[in-house]
Write a protein that holds these residues in place. Structure first.
Motif: not given
Lengths: 338, 338
Positions: A269-271, A273-276, B63, B250, B277-280, B283
């Motif tokens: 999910x992190x890799x 940058x997904x949304x579930x 990522x 995160x 939700x994953x994010x960096x 970006x």
């Protein structure tokens, strides 16, 4: 003795220990009530069977209160008004409602919608032009938000929800890949519904084989996933997910009986940058008019195909429901009541 | 022999098999280059050590591209211009840049930002007023979107990111609960940073005890969670999550060395209609100006507290980094270079 008429209903007799069994249900025969002023009596022609009902049968924490013991099993119905003491309805009106697992229903008119069967078959209001259709519409358009050229995957692809998800995604210009159990369902998904490909999860010996099968038909990765099932497939999809992928979590049939259903690799999910996002369509009533208008138009113009599994008679509902939870149905599962 | 000056740098010597070891790094001494026209020479005063660097050391899919072998380890730095052949910079300017694990850096000016140290200490530009701060700001404001009265939980609560998340959430009127390792960190989080409570995950014997500890301080459930760690705590939070809960993903330090990090109960995402939700943060450059303005203002006015762990000298960076991955740091981990 009066000659009072009766009808049949099915109540929840006991909660399942794990898998649902026939003795969780009890068939009862009850008298048809006399209407009070303002009330409407409906003869239900079709009952909808849906996976969410399994959740209601258990007492564990869920998004809805459990189905009370001894009361009529919850469920969507379509039928015909047979008697009305309510000025908004008249005998002969076709209506969709939530009367549950019973042959007749009484209402003060609330929770009932008149529907037009001129161009849309009555039963479709329990499927593509009903709750399953709106579920598909919401998850796809409001969570996945597909863009032309993207790859969208949907599990339980031949089912009431999945079949609509895929056809709407095709209409949006996406590459659409289904996941279904068995060659017949996969053939239907590709040849009849027009998906680009379908993965038969039953043909995959293990999670690794399932990954290989999904990879083979998603050469550009996966941008959106509509999840109806859970289990290995969710991990497989996560491993194929492109950056900023979106997953609409609608159902997890695979774990309805309390099995562990671990997600092996949440790091994905992190890799990616997904949304579930999990959702329940009944909490988004604001979209129903727009969704139903679009879906109804597509059905009326034969642009949205669907298939129904119809069990005959109320007494067949428990067995049909148990089959649904095991994927034995093919398309929208209904019970024909009258 | 010339009297050419030298500086030291650390390059990636090998990729970790699992845990990072000292021989994954190599300390090198190299000559200070002669500047070409347009170039700037910077003496780095502080190097930032951050968990994301662990991901770059491996070759597996992530990522970002892996850190090349034999090249200077990636990293944020703050320092002072010592020589400039670029009209935009002059000797004495304080700058933040990404020169990596080395005592000096040369740039054509790109990737360098002049910063004002009148009211904000130079090192803070690597912490609360830098990448970690913006990470906190983005995850909280753009994914969790806290509302006054909600309960927000943050893991690694005493760290560079978590400490900012919690203080911003307090400012937003939330009940804020930290999760940290050890009594000292928890005391700091509550007494210095002003969180409402903090759970010491090291004091919990198992996942069940951790659940009980979290439940005790989240009587109204959890509405938002900022995840920096992963593992048991994510399952615990999911089990306490209220309807429409939001989880900003995160970091997952717990699994950086390749350990399995399964999510035991993804069903909870559905039950709570949650969003994960994953994010960096790199970006989402569009939010940096707004976030840095707000964070800088708070630091300048002493409204945002932070704590630093400072290792002395470039040669101490590998050990400090390995400690960071094990939670040995207390607050933002820096290396003082000069």
């Amino acid at each position: 003795m009066s000659d009072q008429q009766t009808y049949r209903r099915i109540v929840l007799a006991s909660r399942p220990a794990d898998a649902v069994t026939p003795d969780n249900f009890r068939l009862e025969t009850v008298p048809v009530p006399t209407l009070a002023d303002g009330q409407v009596l409906v003869r239900n022609h079709f009952l909808s069977l849906d996976p969410y009902m399994r959740g209601r049968m258990s007492e564990s924490k869920s998004y809805a209160n459990p189905q009370p013991l001894g009361e009529v099993m919850i469920g969507g119905t379509v039928g015909e008004v047979v008697e009305s003491r309510n000025p908004k309805f008249k005998a002969g009106d076709s209506v969709v409602a939530m009367f549950g697992w019973q042959e007749m229903g009484v209402s003060d008119g609330s929770g009932m919608q008149k529907v037009d069967t001129t161009h849309i078959p009555l039963s479709a209001y329990l499927g593509s032009v009903g709750m399953p259709g709106v579920t598909a519409w919401y998850g796809l358009n409001r969570i996945i938000e597909p863009k032309a050229g993207e790859t969208i995957v949907v599990s339980a692809a031949s089912g009431a929800v999945g079949s609509v998800v895929g056809q709407l995604a095709k209409k949006a210009g996406c590459r659409v890949v289904g996941v279904a159990g068995g060659k017949d369902k996969c053939d239907y998904v590709v040849n009849e519904l027009g998906f680009d490909a379908c993965v038969d999860y039953k043909a995959a010996a293990d999670a690794k084989a399932l990954y290989a099968a999904v990879k083979a038909v998603t050469p550009d990765g996966i941008d959106g996933y509509f999840e109806n099932v859970g289990g290995d497939i969710l991990d497989v999809v996560l491993a194929r997910l492109n950056a900023f992928g979106r997953i609409a979590l609608c159902g997890l049939i695979a774990g309805y009986d309390g099995q562990d259903l671990p997600l092996k690799n949440p790091r994905a999910i992190l890799v990616s940058r997904a949304k579930i996002q999990g959702f329940i369509v009944s909490e988004h009533m604001d979209v129903w008019p727009q969704a139903l208008k679009e879906l109804g138009g597509m059905v009326a113009q034969r642009q949205l195909k669907f298939r129904e599994s119809v069990a005959e008679g109320l007494a067949s509902a428990p067995e049909a429901f148990m089959g649904l939870l095991k994927g034995k149905n093919f398309g929208k599962q209904l019970v024909k009541l009258v």
